[in-house]
Design an enzyme around this catalytic site. Structure first.
Site, short mmCIF file in Angstrom:
data_model
loop_
_atom_site.label_atom_id
_atom_site.label_comp_id
_atom_site.label_asym_id
_atom_site.label_seq_id
_atom_site.Cartn_x
_atom_site.Cartn_y
_atom_site.Cartn_z
N GLY A 1 -8.32 -8.14 -3.09
CA GLY A 1 -8.91 -6.72 -2.14
C GLY A 1 -9.46 -8.16 -1.32
O GLY A 1 -9.51 -7.33 -0.23
N GLY B 1 -2.36 -9.05 -4.77
CA GLY B 1 -2.53 -7.52 -5.68
C GLY B 1 -1.11 -7.99 -6.13
O GLY B 1 -0.65 -9.06 -6.94
N LYS C 1 0.65 3.01 -1.33
CA LYS C 1 -0.44 4.61 -0.38
C LYS C 1 -0.85 3.73 0.92
O LYS C 1 -1.40 2.52 1.11
CB LYS C 1 -1.52 4.45 -0.84
CG LYS C 1 -2.05 5.68 -1.76
CD LYS C 1 -3.58 6.19 -2.79
CE LYS C 1 -2.94 6.24 -3.56
NZ LYS C 1 -4.96 6.67 -4.03
N ARG D 1 -5.87 -18.15 -13.54
CA ARG D 1 -7.27 -18.01 -12.29
C ARG D 1 -7.85 -19.05 -13.11
O ARG D 1 -8.81 -20.01 -12.50
CB ARG D 1 -8.25 -16.26 -12.92
CG ARG D 1 -7.49 -15.38 -11.76
CD ARG D 1 -8.63 -14.48 -11.17
NE ARG D 1 -8.22 -13.67 -10.62
CZ ARG D 1 -8.33 -12.28 -10.24
NH1 ARG D 1 -8.69 -11.75 -11.33
NH2 ARG D 1 -7.87 -11.79 -9.45
P1 AMP Z 1 -0.82 -1.50 -4.25
O1 AMP Z 1 -1.84 -1.64 -5.13
O2 AMP Z 1 -1.46 -0.63 -2.95
O3 AMP Z 1 -0.29 -2.86 -3.59
O4 AMP Z 1 0.53 -0.58 -4.88
C1 AMP Z 1 1.26 -0.96 -5.83
C2 AMP Z 1 2.13 0.05 -6.53
O5 AMP Z 1 2.59 1.06 -5.95
C3 AMP Z 1 3.10 -0.07 -7.78
O6 AMP Z 1 2.54 0.04 -8.82
C4 AMP Z 1 4.24 0.44 -7.84
O7 AMP Z 1 5.05 0.86 -8.49
C5 AMP Z 1 3.48 1.57 -6.53
N1 AMP Z 1 5.04 2.08 -5.83
C6 AMP Z 1 5.38 0.87 -5.08
N2 AMP Z 1 6.46 1.71 -4.02
C7 AMP Z 1 6.47 3.16 -4.98
C8 AMP Z 1 7.21 4.58 -4.33
N3 AMP Z 1 8.08 4.76 -3.48
N4 AMP Z 1 6.76 5.71 -4.90
C9 AMP Z 1 5.55 5.35 -6.88
N5 AMP Z 1 4.97 4.33 -6.31
C10 AMP Z 1 5.23 3.05 -5.93
#
Ligand code: AMP
Length: 400
Positions: free
Chosen positions: A381, A358, A202, A31
């Site tokens: 974000g 991210g 999620k 950054r």
């Molecule tokens: P996000 O911040 O929503 O992009 O989520 C990223 C996180 O999702 C990372 O820390 C990954 O380890 C987690 N992740 C990705 N795939 C899976 C999965 N199949 N089960 C659990 N966590 C996951």
């Protein structure tokens, strides 16, 4: 930047929210590096610079006596490295307001740089407080916002402050301009086929993005933990994989909408599953809708990688947000790595690729592929909100 900086004091909001280790050493200076072109251009054009940034969330992590943990969150930790990066001594003001800030800013000579203390030491910062913003504005002749990572926050130093400068005395920095320009390449008249690859934990974090993408992409690839909510919604067995029961209906709606719009929605046909959320867990490869109880899908499988790669390689515009699996663990990193490599290959063949913030940025960086894609965003974000079609307050404040 279309402003005459000659002899001017320029207040520059940067995003120096860098990670520090326990010894307060910077572990990733991306950054800071990404803000250098703006700083250098202002200096070359004869200005002096008053830098301001936040670092961490000091108001949420107060000391036991209710005071700010200055030792942990001070921007003093950045001064030495910043001086090395710019090649000009950076002066430090241990506050961002009051007499001391006024005096140090007032004494600043052409070519000099002053870094103010963490803006989030002030309670009014995150409330967008006018008194604080006006005080900041009074330090300078010109305002430049280069903090894309916080442009989605209507804070005093990112948004409110801009109202105290005339239209011809405020502008975006080079980094913020580049972020907007690259998001625009995806959002406005992208070269097609346009493919969005959305992953991460999620569905609930990315609902707006998925809805927006379904309305205008050609292909939507969904991987990562969120994919299992889609399989469950379609009646599949997902064992102990991540699932948001309250999003099952939404998942079915998204599938129906994709069909209606003629969007190709790709889910991972197979998965690497584990009997524990652990790198040393037992592993099997199975169809993603046939995961036995006691097992969880932690990565996309080889057939999914092949499906996804085929679509990625024939796309002309690519947007990637979110990993395909638990890439932090070596045994579940293959899907994310393979997608990253496919995106890099497609880019080599002439596609435009945007890595939209991210964890996908962390993945691309850890694979050393940052230079093999078209653009890597600095804002998680903020990029997500931009792609969802929102107007960012920090952008609006300059544009209005
Ligand atoms: P996000 O911040 O929503 O992009 O989520 C990223 C996180 O999702 C990372 O820390 C990954 O380890 C987690 N992740 C990705 N795939 C899976 C999965 N199949 N089960 C659990 N966590 C996951």
């Amino acid at each position: 930047m279309n402003i005459d900086f000659q002899g001017k004091k320029v207040l520059v909001r940067v995003d120096f929210n860098v990670p520090l280790n326990d010894a307060f050493e910077i572990t990733d200076d991306t950054r800071m590096r990404r803000a250098l072109p703006t700083i250098q251009e202002i200096l070359e054009k004869g200005g002096s610079i008053i830098l301001m940034s936040h670092l961490g969330r000091p108001q949420k992590k107060l000391k036991e006596d209710g005071s700010i943990n200055v030792e942990k969150f001070t921007l003093q930790h950045l001064v030495e490295h910043l001086t090395d990066l710019i090649g000009v001594e950076v002066l430090f003001c241990p506050t961002s307001r009051g007499e001391q800030a006024k005096e140090m800013a007032g004494n600043l000579q052409q070519g000099q740089i002053l870094l103010l203390e963490n803006t989030r030491f002030e309670k009014e910062e995150s409330k967008g407080g006018e008194d604080y913003a006006e005080e900041l504005a009074s330090l300078a002749d010109v305002y430049v916002n280069d903090a894309f990572g916080t442009a989605h926050r209507a804070h005093a130093s990112t948004t409110t402050v801009a109202q105290y400068f005339d239209k011809d005395a405020k502008c975006f920095g080079l980094l913020l301009s580049a972020e907007l320009k690259n998001a625009d390449k995806v959002l406005n008249n992208p070269e097609r086929p346009l493919t969005a690859i959305v992953g991460g934990a999620k569905v609930s974090d990315k609902i707006l993005l998925l809805e927006k993408m379904i309305a205008f992409v050609d292909n939507l690839i969904v991987g990562g933990g969120m994919a299992y909510t889609f399989f469950k919604a379609q009646g599949g067995q997902i064992g102990n994989s991540l699932c948001e029961e309250d999003k099952l209906e939404l998942a079915n709606e998204l599938i129906a909408k994709a069909k209606e719009k003629g969007v190709k929605l790709l889910l991972p046909r197979d998965s690497t599953i584990a009997d524990n959320f652990n790198n040393d867990a037992n592993i099997q490869k199975v169809a993603s809708n046939e995961i036995p109880d006691g097992w969880m899908g932690l990565d996309i499988g080889e057939r999914a990688v092949a499906d996804f790669s085929e679509v990625i390689k024939t796309s002309k515009t690519l947007l990637w947000n979110g990993p395909m699996g638990v890439f932090e663990m070596e045994n579940f990193a293959n899907g994310t790595k393979s997608v990253a490599v496919s995106i890099a290959d497609a880019t080599k063949d002439g596609a435009f690729s945007l890595i939209g913030g991210g964890d996908s940025v962390a993945a691309i960086n850890s694979l050393g592929l940052a230079d093999d894609v078209s653009y890597v965003s600095t804002g998680g974000g903020a990029m997500l909100e931009l792609l969802e079609g929102k107007t960012l307050p920090g952008v609006k404040a300059i544009a209005d």
